[in-house]
Design a protein around this motif. Structure first.
Motif, PDB file in Angstrom:
ATOM      1  N   UNK A 137       5.770-112.239  59.526  1.00  0.00           N
ATOM      2  CA  UNK A 137       6.314-110.971  59.035  1.00  0.00           C
ATOM      3  C   UNK A 137       6.366-110.939  57.515  1.00  0.00           C
ATOM      4  N   UNK A 138       6.834-112.044  56.911  1.00  0.00           N
ATOM      5  CA  UNK A 138       6.909-112.083  55.454  1.00  0.00           C
ATOM      6  C   UNK A 138       5.515-112.088  54.851  1.00  0.00           C
ATOM      7  N   UNK A 139       4.623-112.815  55.481  1.00  0.00           N
ATOM      8  CA  UNK A 139       3.225-112.819  55.006  1.00  0.00           C
ATOM      9  C   UNK A 139       2.676-111.404  54.947  1.00  0.00           C
ATOM     10  N   UNK A 140       2.939-110.654  56.000  1.00  0.00           N
ATOM     11  CA  UNK A 140       2.408-109.294  56.061  1.00  0.00           C
ATOM     12  C   UNK A 140       2.999-108.432  54.959  1.00  0.00           C
ATOM     13  N   UNK A 141       4.278-108.650  54.709  1.00  0.00           N
ATOM     14  CA  UNK A 141       4.946-107.815  53.707  1.00  0.00           C
ATOM     15  C   UNK A 141       4.511-108.191  52.298  1.00  0.00           C
ATOM     16  N   UNK A 142       4.271-109.492  52.083  1.00  0.00           N
ATOM     17  CA  UNK A 142       3.904-109.941  50.744  1.00  0.00           C
ATOM     18  C   UNK A 142       2.459-109.623  50.382  1.00  0.00           C
ATOM     19  N   UNK A 143       1.649-109.320  51.389  1.00  0.00           N
ATOM     20  CA  UNK A 143       0.223-109.210  51.105  1.00  0.00           C
ATOM     21  C   UNK A 143      -0.085-108.058  50.145  1.00  0.00           C
ATOM     22  N   UNK A 144      -1.091-108.290  49.291  1.00  0.00           N
ATOM     23  CA  UNK A 144      -1.400-107.309  48.257  1.00  0.00           C
ATOM     24  C   UNK A 144      -2.277-106.167  48.751  1.00  0.00           C
ATOM     25  N   UNK A 145      -3.217-106.486  49.639  1.00  0.00           N
ATOM     26  CA  UNK A 145      -4.231-105.482  49.966  1.00  0.00           C
ATOM     27  C   UNK A 145      -4.034-104.830  51.325  1.00  0.00           C
ATOM     28  N   UNK A 146      -2.868-104.999  51.896  1.00  0.00           N
ATOM     29  CA  UNK A 146      -2.693-104.419  53.214  1.00  0.00           C
ATOM     30  C   UNK A 146      -3.274-105.328  54.273  1.00  0.00           C
ATOM     31  N   UNK A 147      -2.616-105.394  55.396  1.00  0.00           N
ATOM     32  CA  UNK A 147      -3.092-106.222  56.495  1.00  0.00           C
ATOM     33  C   UNK A 147      -2.859-105.469  57.794  1.00  0.00           C
ATOM     34  N   UNK A 148      -3.452-105.985  58.847  1.00  0.00           N
ATOM     35  CA  UNK A 148      -3.068-105.524  60.170  1.00  0.00           C
ATOM     36  C   UNK A 148      -2.133-106.583  60.725  1.00  0.00           C
ATOM     37  N   UNK A 149      -0.925-106.170  61.085  1.00  0.00           N
ATOM     38  CA  UNK A 149       0.039-107.105  61.653  1.00  0.00           C
ATOM     39  C   UNK A 149       0.065-106.892  63.161  1.00  0.00           C
ATOM     40  N   UNK A 150      -0.345-107.923  63.882  1.00  0.00           N
ATOM     41  CA  UNK A 150      -0.369-107.822  65.341  1.00  0.00           C
ATOM     42  C   UNK A 150       0.834-108.556  65.910  1.00  0.00           C
ATOM     43  N   UNK A 151       1.728-107.824  66.526  1.00  0.00           N
ATOM     44  CA  UNK A 151       2.884-108.444  67.177  1.00  0.00           C
ATOM     45  C   UNK A 151       2.588-108.427  68.666  1.00  0.00           C
ATOM     46  N   UNK A 169      10.517-103.000  60.732  1.00  0.00           N
ATOM     47  CA  UNK A 169       9.495-101.979  60.945  1.00  0.00           C
ATOM     48  C   UNK A 169       9.877-100.642  60.344  1.00  0.00           C
ATOM     49  N   UNK A 170      11.178-100.396  60.152  1.00  0.00           N
ATOM     50  CA  UNK A 170      11.519 -99.103  59.577  1.00  0.00           C
ATOM     51  C   UNK A 170      11.510 -99.147  58.048  1.00  0.00           C
ATOM     52  N   UNK A 171      11.854-100.288  57.458  1.00  0.00           N
ATOM     53  CA  UNK A 171      11.927-100.329  55.983  1.00  0.00           C
ATOM     54  C   UNK A 171      10.777-101.084  55.335  1.00  0.00           C
ATOM     55  N   UNK A 172      10.153-101.955  56.055  1.00  0.00           N
ATOM     56  CA  UNK A 172       9.135-102.833  55.489  1.00  0.00           C
ATOM     57  C   UNK A 172       9.662-103.553  54.261  1.00  0.00           C
ATOM     58  N   UNK A 173      10.857-104.059  54.359  1.00  0.00           N
ATOM     59  CA  UNK A 173      11.380-104.913  53.310  1.00  0.00           C
ATOM     60  C   UNK A 173      12.245-105.994  53.929  1.00  0.00           C
ATOM     61  N   UNK A 176      16.022-111.814  51.274  1.00  0.00           N
ATOM     62  CA  UNK A 176      16.321-113.234  51.299  1.00  0.00           C
ATOM     63  C   UNK A 176      17.521-113.407  50.373  1.00  0.00           C
ATOM     64  N   UNK A 177      18.666-113.811  50.902  1.00  0.00           N
ATOM     65  CA  UNK A 177      19.889-113.815  50.077  1.00  0.00           C
ATOM     66  C   UNK A 177      19.708-114.528  48.741  1.00  0.00           C
ATOM     67  N   UNK A 178      19.007-115.672  48.731  1.00  0.00           N
ATOM     68  CA  UNK A 178      18.904-116.447  47.496  1.00  0.00           C
ATOM     69  C   UNK A 178      17.920-115.836  46.510  1.00  0.00           C
ATOM     70  N   UNK A 179      17.024-115.027  46.966  1.00  0.00           N
ATOM     71  CA  UNK A 179      15.973-114.512  46.092  1.00  0.00           C
ATOM     72  C   UNK A 179      16.128-113.027  45.815  1.00  0.00           C
ATOM     73  N   UNK A 180      16.453-112.283  46.799  1.00  0.00           N
ATOM     74  CA  UNK A 180      16.565-110.838  46.628  1.00  0.00           C
ATOM     75  C   UNK A 180      15.697-110.134  47.643  1.00  0.00           C
ATOM     76  N   UNK A 181      15.496-108.856  47.416  1.00  0.00           N
ATOM     77  CA  UNK A 181      14.757-108.067  48.394  1.00  0.00           C
ATOM     78  C   UNK A 181      13.269-108.060  48.061  1.00  0.00           C
ATOM     79  N   UNK A 182      12.477-108.332  49.060  1.00  0.00           N
ATOM     80  CA  UNK A 182      11.031-108.285  48.878  1.00  0.00           C
ATOM     81  C   UNK A 182      10.530-107.039  49.581  1.00  0.00           C
ATOM     82  N   UNK A 183       9.900-106.173  48.812  1.00  0.00           N
ATOM     83  CA  UNK A 183       9.407-104.943  49.418  1.00  0.00           C
ATOM     84  C   UNK A 183       7.918-105.037  49.657  1.00  0.00           C
ATOM     85  N   UNK A 184       7.456-104.361  50.675  1.00  0.00           N
ATOM     86  CA  UNK A 184       6.022-104.388  50.968  1.00  0.00           C
ATOM     87  C   UNK A 184       5.275-103.631  49.869  1.00  0.00           C
ATOM     88  N   UNK A 185       4.200-104.229  49.368  1.00  0.00           N
ATOM     89  CA  UNK A 185       3.392-103.535  48.370  1.00  0.00           C
ATOM     90  C   UNK A 185       2.570-102.464  49.045  1.00  0.00           C
TER      91      UNK A 185
END
Lengths: 329, 486
Positions: A137-151, A169-173, A176-185
């Motif tokens: 899930x995090x991999x999919x959100x961090x990706x730069x060029x868009x991915x297909x995420x198959x669950x 699935x509703x926010x795509x973010x 991580x408490x220690x780091x902060x919020x990672x939003x999908x690019x």
């Protein structure tokens, strides 16, 4: 609001691009895929096993030229397996290696609490992205060029996991408490598949577009067969399809799926059978009927089918390659 | 393109979009009334999807709405039906009327006639009504619009017969903004008499008569469509309620089929509930033994606590099912229900009886469930044509099978307790109750008749923990609640 690197121009474009990837789909599937990529909404794909639900996600990825990230669900899958984990061992290893550096930091501290304060000031070094182990899930959100995420097989996961997934699935973010919020690019194209082992919650269904893939019509199945097993003769293909379609109408424990139709046809081709009127055919039936009871029913159906064929054909059917039978011994 | 023209096009697009939105919202309302759950968010999705995929292809439009609004594969059939009813009705009618308009003419001739009429219409002062013009010029868009407005205005009378009296027809025409249609036609003909040949005039007259008939047909069609939609609504809702309350005794074959679906849906729902409950209770009490063992690693300090992982409670069920003709339908659904729950109930053992009793557990394991039930209640296992004898069946069970019951077993007995005045042998039940966790008796007869005639219910119910009436699906739901609580 295109959400992927390359997006589809229209519903027909979807159908064509998927066909290039050797995936034949009907208009309905193409429409839903088009809408999902355009609206940035997840698709929940349901249907019997073996109709190409997982395959759909794969070909969407390859037709758009973007990577596929797959997450297989199972009973007991949790956040740590799906989202991220701290690389505990790596953190430990680094503290050992950097022992000297750490004592340097704490050197000259008058009291214990002062030493702890000094280390605390540094602790975000150890809770940084460097030590995070991204799961699908995090991999999919961090990706730069868009991915297909198959669950895959979401129905196998527990209800709590489904609730957790809803949030993602509703926010795509992800927070991580220690780091902060990672939003999908880029919002990934999300495909969820379910075999209906249990009913999905209404909340999840509400957020997704819904696609039900059923067994294909005879015409569509023939098209698929031509594409995937071109070495089979047209007569054999037609026989196989009408028999398989008949079998699906019977009350079987497990109905033959498309992939099984393909396997069986391949098996028949290897055995040099050019029609179903053949001794060998009976022995290959096990590739479409996977239970004892089903096998018996399939054999009966095959006999009826062959008899019908014989009655129809005026001239007696001559079995072609006789040597095929020897292969079995 | 002039600026004016562009603005007009933009306005027109906006107008159609608004209409589509309006129609989709209406459609969502219709789906809801039919018992398909469609949320507001899903309706918004549907509008977005429709805007994206466009309205040019009907199939695409249909698929788009379905993907956004229908989330259960079981609802698809109902959706397809409703979609046809809702989105095609009026359009189809107008199309049919349009085909009739040009009948008996070549396209060129028809076009010529339309041109003539267009010229005539231009010269009319005051203008003829919108309806007359749309009808004569075969303007399907405008005609459809007028018809829809008529329907939305709520002026269509409810539930008329197939006959439409002239007074009603005039009223409807008035509602569509047409004065007297005949008057309009007369004025048109009067204008046409100048500069039209005899033959052309004749043709025009014929055309007018035909259009007048077409309009009549259109309105009749509208009324019929409206009625169908109303009927459809009532049918479905009534059907559901009726099915819920309908006694198992009087089910028709198609109702049995739907009831089967309802029962398996109930079983699925129950499984989900139990799964959630089990998850919630996953962590049990402190496991002292393991905690102590772990503490050795830390020099005796109980640093890591372990808990019992609570074992899933899997009750065992023994079900004794009367399969005599009088209660056959109830047994059918009860057997189906219990066996659909086999992954919750670790052990289900089923017995069927009329006078003799036989175990059918193996039959269920080896066969597909519906087929097995059919065989169990059709006399393959026990003679179903005998007279019910609960006493004998109980006694035989006591003699041969009593050891299957232990402290974890829930015993469910299904039957009307009509014993044909044989010996009731209620002591068997007493023995069973002593061994079992609980005994539940489900009686498919109306409770007010228990104990009358040959019914031994009063005698038997003394030895049961729970006695319930089980005559319809609603009561079955209640019983499921009891079973879950157990």
């Amino acid at each position: 609001m295109s959400s992927s690197a390359r997006s589809y121009a229209s519903v027909d474009a979807v159908q064509n691009l998927l066909a290039e990837q050797k995936y034949i789909c009907d208009h309905n599937i193409a429409t839903v895929v088009y809408l999902a990529t355009q609206l940035g909404k997840p698709v929940l794909v349901e249907g019997p096993a073996g109709v190409g639900k997982t395959e759909l996600a794969k070909v969407v990825a390859s037709s758009l030229n973007i990577p596929l990230i797959r997450m297989q669900c199972y009973e007991g899958i949790d956040e740590a397996k799906a989202l991220y984990e701290w690389e505990y061992a790596k953190q430990l290893l680094y503290t050992q290696i950097l022992k000297d550096k750490i004592s340097e930091v704490t050197q000259g501290a008058a009291t214990l609490s002062e030493a702890i304060d000094r280390i605390t000031a540094q602790d975000d070094v150890f809770f940084s992205r460097r030590f995070i182990l991204p799961r699908p899930l995090l991999q999919a959100i961090q990706s730069d060029d868009g991915v297909v995420l198959l669950i895959d097989e979401i129905d196998k996961a527990d209800a709590e996991f489904e609730a957790f997934l809803l949030e993602i699935l509703s926010d795509f973010q992800v927070t991580v408490p220690e780091i902060g919020t990672i939003e999908a690019k880029r919002i990934p194209i999300v495909v969820l598949t379910s075999n209906n082992a249990r009913e999905m919650s209404d909340a999840l269904k509400r957020r997704c577009l819904h696609l039900y893939i059923d067994f294909p019509s005879p015409d569509l199945e023939l098209e698929i067969l031509i594409l995937k097993v071109p070495e089979a003769g047209p007569a054999l293909m037609e026989d196989v399809i009408s028999l398989v379609q008949n079998l699906r109408k019977l009350d079987l424990k497990k109905q033959p799926s498309i992939s099984e139709t393909l396997d069986w046809t391949r098996a028949l081709v290897i055995m040099n059978a050019d029609s179903l009127d053949h001794e060998i055919v009976k022995e290959t039936l096990s590739s479409i009927a996977k239970y004892e009871g089903d096998l018996r029913k399939a054999e009966k159906e095959l006999e009826a089918f062959v008899q019908q064929r014989r009655a129809k054909a005026d001239e007696p059917v001559v079995p072609a390659a006789d040597g095929g039978g020897d292969l079995l011994h | 393109m002039s600026r004016w023209c562009r603005r007009l096009t933009a306005a027109a697009t906006c107008f159609t979009e608004l209409r589509v939105e309006h129609r989709i919202v209406e459609f969502a309302g219709l789906l809801r009334r039919k018992g398909i759950r469609v949320s507001t968010a899903e309706t918004i999705d549907a509008v977005e999807a429709a805007n994206l995929s466009g309205l040019q292809r009907r199939e695409t439009f249909k698929n788009s709405l379905r993907a956004a609004m229908i989330k259960r594969s079981g609802d698809v059939a109902a959706y397809d039906e409703l979609f046809e009813l809702f989105f095609s009705g009026v359009g189809e009618l107008v199309k049919a009327a349009g085909e009739s308009a040009a009948s008996g003419m070549t396209p060129a001739e028809f076009q010529e006639l339309l041109d003539d009429i267009a010229r005539l219409l231009e010269g009319m002062d005051p203008e003829l009504s919108d309806l007359t013009r749309a009808l004569l010029m075969q303007d399907s868009g405008a005609l459809e619009q007028l018809l829809r407005e008529l329907r939305d205005s709520g002026k269509l009378p409810q539930r008329p017969g197939n006959y439409v009296p002239p007074a009603l027809m005039r009223e409807l025409l008035g509602a569509m903004g047409a004065g007297d249609l005949q008057e309009d036609f007369d004025r048109l003909l009067a204008a046409a008499e100048h500069g039209m040949s005899e033959e052309e005039l004749e043709k025009l007259k014929e055309y007018l008569a035909r259009r007048s008939r077409d309009l009549n047909e259109l309105l009749k069609g509208m009324l019929k469509l409206d009625r169908e939609q109303a009927d459809h609504k009532e049918n479905r809702e009534q059907e559901r309620d009726r099915l819920l309350e309908k006694s198992f005794y009087y089910l028709s074959p198609s109702e049995i089929k739907r009831m089967r679906e309802a029962v398996s849906a109930l079983a699925r729902k129950l499984k989900n509930i139990l799964a959630i409950r089990y998850k919630r209770a996953k962590r049990g009490r402190l496991d002292v033994k393991t905690t102590l063992r772990h503490s050795l690693e830390f020099g005796g300090v109980p640093f890591r606590l372990s808990y019992d992982r609570r074992r899933r409670e899997r009750p065992q069920v023994v079900i004794l099912c009367d399969v005599s003709d009088s209660v056959r339908n109830v047994s059918r659904f009860m057997l189906q229900f219990v066996h659909s729950l086999q992954d919750i109930y670790s052990k289900v053992r089923s017995y069927v009886f009329v006078a003799e009793i036989a175990e059918v557990t193996q039959l269920f394991k080896e066969n597909e469930i519906q087929g097995a039930i059919q065989r169990a209640i059709n006399g393959d296992v026990v003679n179903v044509y005998a007279h019910s004898d609960f006493g004998r069946a109980f006694k035989d069970f006591h003699r041969d099978q009593l050891e299957v019951i232990d402290g974890k077993t829930t015993v469910i007995i299904l039957g009307d307790a009509r014993n044909n005045y044989n010996a009731p042998n209620d002591w068997v039940l007493r023995d069973i109750r002593e061994r079992a966790r609980q005994v539940i008796w489900l009686n498919p007869e109306n409770a007010s008749t228990w104990g009358f005639g040959d019914s031994e219910m009063n005698l038997y119910s003394k030895h049961c923990d729970i006695v319930e009436e089980c005559r319809n699906l609603k009561q079955l739901y209640k019983i499921v609640d009891i079973l879950v609580a157990a």
